[in-house]
Design a protein around this motif. Structure first.
Motif, PDB file in Angstrom:
ATOM      1  N   THR A   1       0.923  -1.335   0.100  1.00 41.96           N
ATOM      2  CA  THR A   1      -0.058  -0.205   0.049  1.00 41.96           C
ATOM      3  C   THR A   1       0.801   1.203   0.055  1.00 41.96           C
ATOM      4  N   ILE A   2       2.140   1.297   0.683  1.00 42.01           N
ATOM      5  CA  ILE A   2       2.841   2.366   1.100  1.00 42.01           C
ATOM      6  C   ILE A   2       3.549   2.566  -0.640  1.00 42.01           C
ATOM      7  N   ILE A   3       3.996   1.491  -1.145  1.00 40.30           N
ATOM      8  CA  ILE A   3       4.668   1.769  -2.482  1.00 40.30           C
ATOM      9  C   ILE A   3       3.621   2.270  -3.404  1.00 40.30           C
ATOM     10  N   GLN A   4       2.331   1.744  -3.415  1.00 39.14           N
ATOM     11  CA  GLN A   4       1.316   2.177  -4.325  1.00 39.14           C
ATOM     12  C   GLN A   4       1.181   3.760  -4.085  1.00 39.14           C
ATOM     13  N   THR A   5       1.017   4.230  -2.894  1.00 43.03           N
ATOM     14  CA  THR A   5       0.575   5.481  -2.615  1.00 43.03           C
ATOM     15  C   THR A   5       1.752   6.470  -2.856  1.00 43.03           C
ATOM     16  N   CYS A   6       3.052   5.997  -2.639  1.00 43.96           N
ATOM     17  CA  CYS A   6       3.964   6.958  -2.906  1.00 43.96           C
ATOM     18  C   CYS A   6       4.222   7.106  -4.557  1.00 43.96           C
ATOM     19  N   ALA A   7       4.018   5.967  -5.461  1.00 37.60           N
ATOM     20  CA  ALA A   7       4.167   6.013  -6.781  1.00 37.60           C
ATOM     21  C   ALA A   7       3.240   6.794  -7.469  1.00 37.60           C
ATOM     22  N   VAL A   8       1.936   6.580  -7.041  1.00 39.39           N
ATOM     23  CA  VAL A   8       0.661   7.528  -7.564  1.00 39.39           C
ATOM     24  C   VAL A   8       0.942   9.125  -6.888  1.00 39.39           C
ATOM     25  N   ALA A   9       1.271   9.285  -5.976  1.00 39.18           N
ATOM     26  CA  ALA A   9       1.404  10.555  -5.570  1.00 39.18           C
ATOM     27  C   ALA A   9       2.662  11.298  -6.462  1.00 39.18           C
ATOM     28  N   CYS A  10       3.644  10.183  -6.924  1.00 38.63           N
ATOM     29  CA  CYS A  10       4.767  10.864  -7.989  1.00 38.63           C
ATOM     30  C   CYS A  10       4.160  11.178  -9.065  1.00 38.63           C
ATOM     31  N   TYR A  11       3.372  10.197  -9.783  1.00 39.58           N
ATOM     32  CA  TYR A  11       2.887  10.540 -11.183  1.00 39.58           C
ATOM     33  C   TYR A  11       1.680  11.273 -11.006  1.00 39.58           C
ATOM     34  N   SER A  12       1.142  11.486 -10.079  1.00 37.15           N
ATOM     35  CA  SER A  12       0.159  12.501 -10.084  1.00 37.15           C
ATOM     36  C   SER A  12       0.241  13.929 -10.267  1.00 37.15           C
ATOM     37  N   VAL A  13       1.601  14.148  -9.829  1.00 33.98           N
ATOM     38  CA  VAL A  13       2.180  15.562 -10.027  1.00 33.98           C
ATOM     39  C   VAL A  13       2.149  15.646 -11.570  1.00 33.98           C
ATOM     40  N   ALA A  14       2.661  14.774 -12.408  1.00 31.87           N
ATOM     41  CA  ALA A  14       2.706  14.865 -13.818  1.00 31.87           C
ATOM     42  C   ALA A  14       1.436  15.114 -14.380  1.00 31.87           C
ATOM     43  N   VAL A  15       0.442  14.326 -13.732  1.00 34.77           N
ATOM     44  CA  VAL A  15      -0.919  14.402 -14.336  1.00 34.77           C
ATOM     45  C   VAL A  15      -1.791  15.671 -14.068  1.00 34.77           C
ATOM     46  N   GLY A  16      -1.541  16.162 -12.828  1.00 33.03           N
ATOM     47  CA  GLY A  16      -2.116  17.513 -12.381  1.00 33.03           C
ATOM     48  C   GLY A  16      -1.503  18.499 -12.261  1.00 33.03           C
ATOM     49  N   GLY A  17      -0.092  18.633 -12.814  1.00 30.56           N
ATOM     50  CA  GLY A  17       0.720  19.690 -12.500  1.00 30.56           C
ATOM     51  C   GLY A  17       0.681  20.780 -13.871  1.00 30.56           C
ATOM     52  N   GLY A  18      -0.381  20.557 -14.853  1.00 28.82           N
ATOM     53  CA  GLY A  18      -0.645  21.388 -15.896  1.00 28.82           C
ATOM     54  C   GLY A  18       0.589  21.540 -17.052  1.00 28.82           C
ATOM     55  N   PHE A  19       1.072  20.399 -17.157  1.00 30.42           N
ATOM     56  CA  PHE A  19       2.067  20.395 -18.323  1.00 30.42           C
ATOM     57  C   PHE A  19       1.655  20.163 -19.441  1.00 30.42           C
ATOM     58  N   GLY A  20       0.109  19.722 -19.790  1.00 30.18           N
ATOM     59  CA  GLY A  20      -0.667  19.728 -20.863  1.00 30.18           C
ATOM     60  C   GLY A  20      -1.880  20.908 -20.931  1.00 30.18           C
ATOM     61  N   SER A  21      -1.772  21.462 -19.876  1.00 32.93           N
ATOM     62  CA  SER A  21      -2.909  22.490 -19.830  1.00 32.93           C
ATOM     63  C   SER A  21      -2.377  23.879 -19.246  1.00 32.93           C
TER      64      SER A  21
END
Length: 664
Positions: free
Chosen positions: A92-112
């Motif tokens: 669960t911890i690995i999943q949480t950490c990895a999702v938090a990492c790629y979520s920055v790429a999703v919601g960071g506005g790099f495509g918007s």
């Protein structure tokens, strides 16, 4: 110390002692999180810069975390070393950490909103357009982007931490994505689940290898421009001209296998309506509806219709769902406050089945006790929120003088209440409405800041609000997963913070890998980044007002805005037979800008799942997530070597192209 009760293959109760929360965060777990986070950051960045549509990958990440640690453990054992057991808490911890990492790429506005600041998007919106004032752009840079992410991402982590008990235990919110991830992880870490996991691992590895080799094979024929399998005129050259073709992308086929049939068919409906009907008809009106001398990129030509009709669909869908969830949330809170037992009935039936299946093996009181045991002090959360907010209020106006500091102060004062509404609605419906709250700022701030500073103020303010609201909701999803897997909230918060830190560094680097290697933002290229121009034009619209739109724009926008509202209303209250036929307006809007090709890829994925379920439903339920994840990851891994080859100017040796047969 708390105990966990599970059942073995013979249905006998086995009691296990839970590890302390610090034992959940391990060195191998951090290594796995970084590797998985980087891989998925590349994958979602590609999706951001091509279509802007990113499916929920939490379950896929949990599977890959299990695969990674199992492989790690096997290698270490063969080397003669002893390792600590791999627990579901560590998973669960690995999943949480990895999702938090790629979520920055999703919601960071790099495509918007961040990409909407660059000079190319500024020019595409029209340098002579009122509101798109001269110099209102900022070129991407690793330094300022990393700084912007750091000062905006961490505020959201602490906004709702004091309310976690209310959201998870008192209100018993479902958080379907978080629950589904927990069910998968719990299933892996049982005697029966081990056999199931081995099959998934084999399937994942097989399709990852096949997808990677196929992407490598395609590269040799891609030449330059529109060459290779990505431009294969599957349905003929005339259909190809209108973007109707199959481009053999394993990423979109895998994404189509993960997304629901409704989403994929809605994409296809939007593609047929736009590129199959509307755009050819409007193009025939060139010289009547708009000047034939205008360039294709002009917002007053066909491109403007594409952008603004898409915006109308997005806003109509967003406004309806925002109002629906606001009413639903208020009603549910009122019912809960009166101790009415209706709240639980509103939870998704699928999620309820998942929870019942899991709760056969463990007492609800143990779940709650572990979740409450290691409390996170209110003073720590409040102090941290205030401290991070002050840093952001000071730094952001220095980066962007167009956004006044008092706007940021107001944003951070009202953010916790907005974040609560969004997280509560996401717990009930699994819909994260952060982008809609961001769009409110995208319209309000430009109108308040004036035509000279309005566009940049709107784009930056949009990112500020969206970041806080989105991260708060994501954390509650993770808390739900931790609650059902008996993982300490402290370790969850720490892993989320670690993942966010990694993401703030990895996301800009990943973006620049694409930005330097490919032609980002080219309307005719592979990496169209469609939402960059959409977000910038929304900000311009906030400065201009609707009266500035050319003829016929307003009528079409009103029509599709109304269609989005009506379609959602019919889906909610109409008869069952009709509801199944109504597409999702938000999904329909994507092909209006991007084209039909990726919708066809997604529908191929949904066709595979449909046939698989007809042939062998049990095996399909077991293997679809693994196969889809393998296809996505294999194709995503090839992006790294292909980007490096592009940067060192090594081009594919062959250009496979298609031309019509010459008439004799």
């Amino acid at each position: 110390m708390e105990m966990e009760q599970i059942r073995d293959e013979n249905d006998n109760v086995v009691v296990k002692r839970l590890p302390p929360w610090t034992a959940n965060i391990t060195c191998r777990g951090l290594v796995a999180s970084v590797v998985i986070g980087v891989v998925y950051s590349v994958i979602v960045m590609k999706l951001n810069l091509t279509t802007g549509l990113v499916p929920n990958l939490n379950v896929s990440v949990a599977l890959l975390a299990f695969v990674f640690i199992k492989a790690w453990t096997k290698v270490v054992h063969k080397s003669g070393f002893v390792t600590t057991p791999f627990t579901k808490q560590e998973n669960t911890i690995i999943q949480t950490c990895a999702v938090a990492c790629y979520s920055v790429a999703v919601g960071g506005g790099f495509g918007s909103y961040l990409l909407g600041l660059n000079k190319k998007t500024y020019k595409e919106a029209g340098v002579d357009v009122e509101g798109n004032s001269p110099g209102s752009y900022k070129e991407p840079g690793i330094g300022w982007m990393t700084g912007f992410l750091f000062v905006t991402s961490f505020v959201g982590l602490l906004a709702l931490v004091p309310l976690r008990k209310i959201m998870i235990i008192d209100y018993k919110l479902a958080y379907p994505s978080g629950t589904a991830t927990a069910v998968l992880i719990n299933g892996f870490h049982t005697p029966k689940g081990d056999k199931m996991a081995k099959k998934k691992v084999v399937g994942f590895n097989k399709f990852l290898s096949a997808s990677f080799m196929w992407a490598c094979f395609q590269w040799f024929y891609s030449g330059s421009g529109t060459c290779g399998f990505t431009s294969f005129p599957t349905f003929g050259l005339k259909a190809f001209k209108h973007s109707f073709y199959f481009d053999f992308s394993m990423t979109y086929i895998g994404a189509g296998m993960i997304c629901s049939h409704l989403v994929n068919l809605s994409l296809l409906a939007g593609a047929v309506l736009s590129y199959g009907v509307m755009w050819p008809l409007i193009e025939d009106r060139k010289g009547v509806w708009f000047s034939s001398s205008l360039p294709e990129s002009s917002m007053k030509s066909l491109n403007g219709y594409k952008v603004f009709v898409s915006i109308a669909l997005i806003l109509g869908d967003g406004l309806y769902n925002f109002l629906k969830i606001a009413v639903f949330t208020a009603r549910t809170i009122y019912q809960t406050s009166r101790k009415m037992p209706k709240t639980r009935r509103n939870v998704s039936k699928t999620v309820s089945r998942h929870e019942k299946k899991y709760w056969k093996h463990i007492d609800d009181s143990v779940l709650n006790e572990v979740f409450i045991r290691e409390s996170i002090p209110f003073w720590l959360a409040a102090t941290g929120y205030v401290a991070f907010s002050i840093v952001s209020i000071v730094v952001i106006p220095l980066m962007f003088p167009e956004l006044k500091w008092y706007y940021a102060v107001v944003a951070y004062i009202i953010a916790p209440s907005i974040a609560f509404c969004n997280a509560y609605g996401a717990g009930l419906t699994d819909m994260n409405m952060a982008y809609n709250y961001g769009k409110v700022a995208l319209f309000v701030l430009p109108a308040m800041s004036g035509k000279h500073h309005g566009v940049i103020a709107g784009l930056v303010g949009c990112g500020l609000i969206k970041s806080i609201v989105s991260i708060s909701s994501d954390l509650m999803h993770d808390f739900k997963t931790g609650h059902l897997t008996l993982t300490s909230p402290r370790s969850m918060l720490v892993s989320q913070a670690i993942g966010t830190t990694i993401g703030c560094v990895v996301a800009p680097l990943t973006f620049f890998l694409f930005y330097k290697a490919f032609d980002i933002g080219n309307p005719d290229g592979e990496f169209k980044a469609p939402y960059a121009i959409v977000y910038r034009n929304m900000a311009i619209l906030g400065v201009q007002g609707f009266s500035a739109l050319p003829n016929h724009f307003v009528h079409l926008c009103y029509l599709f805005f109304g269609f989005a509202m009506l379609a959602n209303f019919v889906r909610d209250v109409g008869p069952e037979k009709i509801r199944k036929l109504i597409p999702l307006p938000m999904a329909m809007a994507v092909p209006f800008l991007v084209g039909a090709y990726f919708a066809i890829d997604m529908c191929v994925g949904t066709l595979i799942v449909f046939i698989w379920h007809k042939v062998n439903k049990q095996k399909a339920n077991l293997m679809v997530p693994a196969v889809a994840s393998g296809l996505i990851c294999g194709d995503g891994l090839w992006i790294l070597p292909s980007s490096i080859l592009s940067l060192v100017r090594i081009n594919p040796p062959i250009c496979m192209n298609f031309v019509p047969t010459k008439s004799t």
